[in-house]
Enzyme design. Structure first.
Site, PDB file in Angstrom:
ATOM      1  N   SER A 163       3.567 -41.118 -34.979  1.00 31.30           N
ATOM      2  CA  SER A 163       3.146 -41.699 -33.703  1.00 31.30           C
ATOM      3  C   SER A 163       2.116 -42.794 -33.898  1.00 31.30           C
ATOM      4  O   SER A 163       1.587 -42.994 -34.986  1.00 31.30           O
ATOM      5  CB  SER A 163       2.534 -40.599 -32.830  1.00 31.30           C
ATOM      6  OG  SER A 163       1.372 -40.088 -33.452  1.00 31.30           O
ATOM      7  N   ALA A 177     -10.297 -38.151 -22.042  1.00 34.13           N
ATOM      8  CA  ALA A 177     -11.082 -36.994 -22.480  1.00 34.13           C
ATOM      9  C   ALA A 177     -10.201 -35.954 -23.155  1.00 34.13           C
ATOM     10  O   ALA A 177     -10.243 -34.770 -22.834  1.00 34.13           O
ATOM     11  CB  ALA A 177     -11.834 -36.385 -21.302  1.00 34.13           C
ATOM     12  N   ILE A 202      -9.060 -36.430 -29.241  1.00 32.57           N
ATOM     13  CA  ILE A 202      -9.478 -37.585 -30.041  1.00 32.57           C
ATOM     14  C   ILE A 202     -10.686 -38.275 -29.407  1.00 32.57           C
ATOM     15  O   ILE A 202     -11.673 -38.583 -30.082  1.00 32.57           O
ATOM     16  CB  ILE A 202      -8.290 -38.564 -30.232  1.00 32.57           C
ATOM     17  CG1 ILE A 202      -7.211 -37.896 -31.096  1.00 32.57           C
ATOM     18  CG2 ILE A 202      -8.744 -39.875 -30.861  1.00 32.57           C
ATOM     19  CD1 ILE A 202      -5.931 -38.703 -31.258  1.00 32.57           C
ATOM     20  N   HIS A 256     -19.256  -7.036 -40.682  1.00 27.27           N
ATOM     21  CA  HIS A 256     -20.458  -7.273 -39.884  1.00 27.27           C
ATOM     22  C   HIS A 256     -21.553  -7.855 -40.776  1.00 27.27           C
ATOM     23  O   HIS A 256     -21.749  -7.363 -41.883  1.00 27.27           O
ATOM     24  CB  HIS A 256     -20.954  -5.956 -39.281  1.00 27.27           C
ATOM     25  CG  HIS A 256     -22.244  -6.124 -38.546  1.00 27.27           C
ATOM     26  ND1 HIS A 256     -22.310  -6.749 -37.318  1.00 27.27           N
ATOM     27  CD2 HIS A 256     -23.522  -5.792 -38.874  1.00 27.27           C
ATOM     28  CE1 HIS A 256     -23.582  -6.775 -36.917  1.00 27.27           C
ATOM     29  NE2 HIS A 256     -24.342  -6.203 -37.849  1.00 27.27           N
TER      30      HIS A 256
HETATM   31  C1  LIG Z   1      -7.881 -39.719 -34.719  1.00 24.71           C
HETATM   32  C2  LIG Z   1      -6.881 -38.597 -34.859  1.00 24.71           C
HETATM   33  C3  LIG Z   1      -7.328 -37.332 -35.182  1.00 24.71           C
HETATM   34  C4  LIG Z   1      -6.417 -36.296 -35.338  1.00 24.71           C
HETATM   35  N1  LIG Z   1      -6.896 -35.069 -35.680  1.00 24.71           N
HETATM   36  C5  LIG Z   1      -6.026 -34.054 -35.835  1.00 24.71           C
HETATM   37  C6  LIG Z   1      -6.477 -32.773 -36.249  1.00 24.71           C
HETATM   38  O1  LIG Z   1      -7.662 -32.563 -36.460  1.00 24.71           O
HETATM   39  N2  LIG Z   1      -5.552 -31.796 -36.416  1.00 24.71           N
HETATM   40  C7  LIG Z   1      -4.224 -31.991 -36.189  1.00 24.71           C
HETATM   41  O2  LIG Z   1      -3.443 -31.060 -36.356  1.00 24.71           O
HETATM   42  N3  LIG Z   1      -3.756 -33.197 -35.818  1.00 24.71           N
HETATM   43  C8  LIG Z   1      -4.630 -34.224 -35.638  1.00 24.71           C
HETATM   44  N4  LIG Z   1      -4.152 -35.452 -35.286  1.00 24.71           N
HETATM   45  C9  LIG Z   1      -2.697 -35.598 -35.077  1.00 24.71           C
HETATM   46  C10 LIG Z   1      -1.973 -35.715 -36.405  1.00 24.71           C
HETATM   47  O3  LIG Z   1      -2.479 -36.822 -37.104  1.00 24.71           O
HETATM   48  C11 LIG Z   1      -0.478 -35.861 -36.178  1.00 24.71           C
HETATM   49  O4  LIG Z   1      -0.007 -34.823 -35.363  1.00 24.71           O
HETATM   50  C12 LIG Z   1       0.287 -35.824 -37.489  1.00 24.71           C
HETATM   51  O5  LIG Z   1      -0.153 -36.867 -38.335  1.00 24.71           O
HETATM   52  C13 LIG Z   1       1.794 -35.954 -37.251  1.00 24.71           C
HETATM   53  O6  LIG Z   1       2.464 -35.945 -38.466  1.00 24.71           O
HETATM   54  P1  LIG Z   1       3.852 -36.703 -38.666  1.00 24.71           P
HETATM   55  O7  LIG Z   1       4.241 -36.427 -40.065  1.00 24.71           O
HETATM   56  O8  LIG Z   1       4.765 -36.350 -37.579  1.00 24.71           O
HETATM   57  O9  LIG Z   1       3.529 -38.247 -38.458  1.00 24.71           O
HETATM   58  P2  LIG Z   1       2.471 -39.247 -39.092  1.00 24.71           P
HETATM   59  O10 LIG Z   1       1.332 -38.540 -39.703  1.00 24.71           O
HETATM   60  O11 LIG Z   1       2.183 -40.252 -38.029  1.00 24.71           O
HETATM   61  O12 LIG Z   1       3.261 -39.921 -40.289  1.00 24.71           O
HETATM   62  C14 LIG Z   1       4.321 -40.789 -40.093  1.00 24.71           C
HETATM   63  C15 LIG Z   1       4.376 -41.750 -41.242  1.00 24.71           C
HETATM   64  O13 LIG Z   1       5.587 -42.461 -41.173  1.00 24.71           O
HETATM   65  C16 LIG Z   1       5.371 -43.798 -41.556  1.00 24.71           C
HETATM   66  N5  LIG Z   1       6.449 -44.591 -40.974  1.00 24.71           N
HETATM   67  C17 LIG Z   1       6.679 -44.839 -39.660  1.00 24.71           C
HETATM   68  N6  LIG Z   1       7.814 -45.551 -39.505  1.00 24.71           N
HETATM   69  C18 LIG Z   1       8.303 -45.756 -40.751  1.00 24.71           C
HETATM   70  C19 LIG Z   1       9.452 -46.409 -41.247  1.00 24.71           C
HETATM   71  N7  LIG Z   1      10.347 -46.961 -40.426  1.00 24.71           N
HETATM   72  N8  LIG Z   1       9.637 -46.444 -42.582  1.00 24.71           N
HETATM   73  C20 LIG Z   1       8.751 -45.857 -43.427  1.00 24.71           C
HETATM   74  N9  LIG Z   1       7.650 -45.220 -43.009  1.00 24.71           N
HETATM   75  C21 LIG Z   1       7.443 -45.158 -41.689  1.00 24.71           C
HETATM   76  C22 LIG Z   1       4.005 -44.116 -41.019  1.00 24.71           C
HETATM   77  O14 LIG Z   1       3.420 -45.182 -41.754  1.00 24.71           O
HETATM   78  C23 LIG Z   1       3.275 -42.799 -41.216  1.00 24.71           C
HETATM   79  O15 LIG Z   1       2.574 -42.764 -42.422  1.00 24.71           O
HETATM   80  C24 LIG Z   1      -5.035 -36.524 -35.157  1.00 24.71           C
HETATM   81  C25 LIG Z   1      -4.578 -37.816 -34.835  1.00 24.71           C
HETATM   82  C26 LIG Z   1      -5.480 -38.842 -34.702  1.00 24.71           C
HETATM   83  C27 LIG Z   1      -4.966 -40.213 -34.379  1.00 24.71           C
END
Ligand SMILES: Cc1cc2nc3c(=O)[nH]c(=O)nc-3n(C[C@H](O)[C@H](O)[C@H](O)COP(=O)(O)OP(=O)(O)OC[C@H]3O[C@@H](n4cnc5c(N)ncnc54)[C@H](O)[C@@H]3O)c2cc1C
Length: 463
Positions: free
Chosen positions: A147, A183, A186, A442
């Site tokens: 995302s 709110a 993040i 505890h």
């Molecule tokens: C500031 C912030 C804090 C967060 N804190 C938490 C937390 O504390 N705990 C928690 O559980 N979640 C947290 N999240 C949410 C968490 O980051 C996401 O839920 C998680 O990263 C989702 O994992 P994913 O593998 O689905 O996608 P992503 O981690 O978004 O990985 C997707 C990857 O695909 C790559 N990509 C996209 N399109 C292509 C393409 N066409 N070709 C090749 N590569 C591509 C991107 O570059 C990216 O690296 C946080 C998010 C943010 C923004």
């Protein structure tokens, strides 16, 4: 042109993608993982969970040193902030962990491609990097492209003063006045970081509550605590525009005076990352909001194409993406794979932390489920007293007829670690009686869970 064949090609090297890749190789598949960024780990590792937790930890220590250590009889003289060192520590952590993921892919003999992946058709993917291009063929393709920050009409982020969480993780100086729009987890986490470091922080929220999705009672309590900490809130506030004027940002909202600050953080949610992914070419359908549509086994509308993690929506959490990645490839390899969404915890890493698993009271009421409730305040927990951190409570909801635990909600110290016990209890189908009869060391914060379980039956011991 080179064409390589794999059993499974995964697009995205985030927690969903790289964990699915490892599990798939454990199950004997020949796997390739495509990531467009040079560093692996996805949003979570590069610009999400990990850097935000690093800054939350550092900023909390700074605030404690300034305001709490003296009450423990610890004098530290004048406390100063070296923001550059704090940021360097965060960056180093991200680099180390990202290299760790790289090592894991190597160890598991997963072919890694750095480049942008695009579906040409089901089972056919092209990877481009600059003017280099290769094609891959695979029996199965897994979309784990994650995302990106969602926008808000009327606001044009300039990537500097008006930005997303990514910029807010790397401000080069402490803002004088940070205006946070949204709110949610993040906004509140990063708002907390900068407030602790000295910024005035104002949070503007469209709804009349914070942390939608979390238990309403605990979210209300948390709001009071955040206000006491000095964060300002304007709820029921519809932001209509934000613009930069010189060194200042002006944020306008319906029915309110414009607000001025020197930084604006837009934290109104996350949108699916499907840019130039070739979904149409492959016949992959998306929903109204652009998330990839999948069935219960993560299969999309295109044969052999699957999707998991943030790109399919639902709870946008790293561990949810991981669970889905594992379930998806296990289904492919063994015919069995399942995610229990009721046992996936959700944590907000503010101080106090807010953690939840299973159903909220509102959800149970809406579904017409009869439940019993047990609550226990941290003020009655000896360890919380010793920590000097007695805010909050544990709330447990159990089925009125069977006593099965349906939801646990915690506001308090280390709630994010404490919720693991509740998640396991729900996963194993435990009753509140089961948890109440389990011995808890505890003095520990976890005793508050045992007491909340006892309270479900009206027999808590320490209140
Ligand atoms: C500031 C912030 C804090 C967060 N804190 C938490 C937390 O504390 N705990 C928690 O559980 N979640 C947290 N999240 C949410 C968490 O980051 C996401 O839920 C998680 O990263 C989702 O994992 P994913 O593998 O689905 O996608 P992503 O981690 O978004 O990985 C997707 C990857 O695909 C790559 N990509 C996209 N399109 C292509 C393409 N066409 N070709 C090749 N590569 C591509 C991107 O570059 C990216 O690296 C946080 C998010 C943010 C923004």
């Amino acid at each position: 042109m080179e064409t390589a064949r794999h059993d499974l090609v995964i697009l995205g090297g985030g927690p969903g993608g790289y964990v699915a890749a490892i599990r798939a190789t454990q199950l004997g598949m020949n796997v390739a993982c495509i990531e467009q960024e040079s560093a692996l780990g996805g949003t979570c590792l590069r610009v999400g969970c990990i850097p935000s937790k690093a800054l939350l930890e550092s900023s909390e220590r700074y605030e404690q040193a300034r305001e709490e250590l003296a009450t423990h009889g610890v004098g530290v003289g004048e406390v100063s902030l070296d923001l550059a060192t704090m940021m360097k520590r965060k960056d180093k952590l991200v680099t180390i962990l990202s290299k760790g993921v790289e090592g894991l892919l190597k160890k598991n003999k997963i072919t890694r491609h750095v480049g942008h992946g695009r579906l040409l058709a089901p089972g056919r993917i092209e990877v481009t990097r600059g003017d280099q291009r290769i094609e891959l063929e695979a029996a199965h393709v897994l979309l784990a492209t994650g995302s990106k920050s969602a926008g808000l009409p009327g606001i044009e982020p300039d990537g500097d003063r008006i930005g997303t969480s990514t910029e807010a993780l790397s401000y080069s100086e402490v803002p004088e006045h940070l205006i946070v729009i949204g709110a949610g987890a993040i906004g509140l986490e990063l708002g907390s970081v900068w407030r602790r470091l000295g910024a005035k922080v104002t949070v503007l929220e469209y709804l009349d509550r914070i942390l939608l999705g979390m238990d309403a009672e605990l979210a209300g309590e948390a709001l009071k605590v955040f206000k006491r900490q000095g964060m300002q809130f304007l709820l029921g506030c519809r932001v209509t525009s934000a613009r930069v004027e010189g060194e200042q940002c002006v944020v306008e909202s319906a029915g309110n005076e414009p607000r001025r600050g020197d930084r604006v953080l837009v934290a109104v949610g996350r949108a699916p990352n499907t840019d130039d992914l070739g979904l149409e070419a492959a016949g992959v359908r998306t929903d109204r909001k652009g998330f990839v549509s999948v069935d219960e086994h993560f299969a999309t509308s295109a044969a052999g194409v699957y999707a998991i993690g943030d790109v399919i929506g639902g709870a946008m959490l790293a561990h949810k993406a991981e669970e889905e990645g594992v379930a998806c490839v296990e289904q492919l390899a063994t015919g069995y794979g399942h995610v229990n969404y009721d046992a996936i915890p959700n944590v907000v890493y503010t101080e106090p932390e807010i953690a939840s698993v299973g159903k909220t009271e509102a959800e149970l009421q809406e579904a017409g489920v009869e439940y019993r409730k047990g609550a226990f305040p941290f003020v009655a927990n000896g360890r919380a007293r010793a920590l000097g951190n007695t805010t909050g409570q544990v709330k447990m909801l159990a089925d009125a007829a069977t006593d099965r635990i349906l939801g646990v909600h915690i506001l308090g110290p280390r709630a994010g670690d404490l919720i693991a016990e509740a998640a396991v209890a729900i996963e194993l189908g435990a009753s509140s009686e089961d948890l109440a009869r389990s011995s808890h060391a505890h003095p520990t914060l976890a005793e508050a869970l045992k007491e909340a379980a006892l309270a479900v039956d009206g027999r808590a011991l320490h209140v």
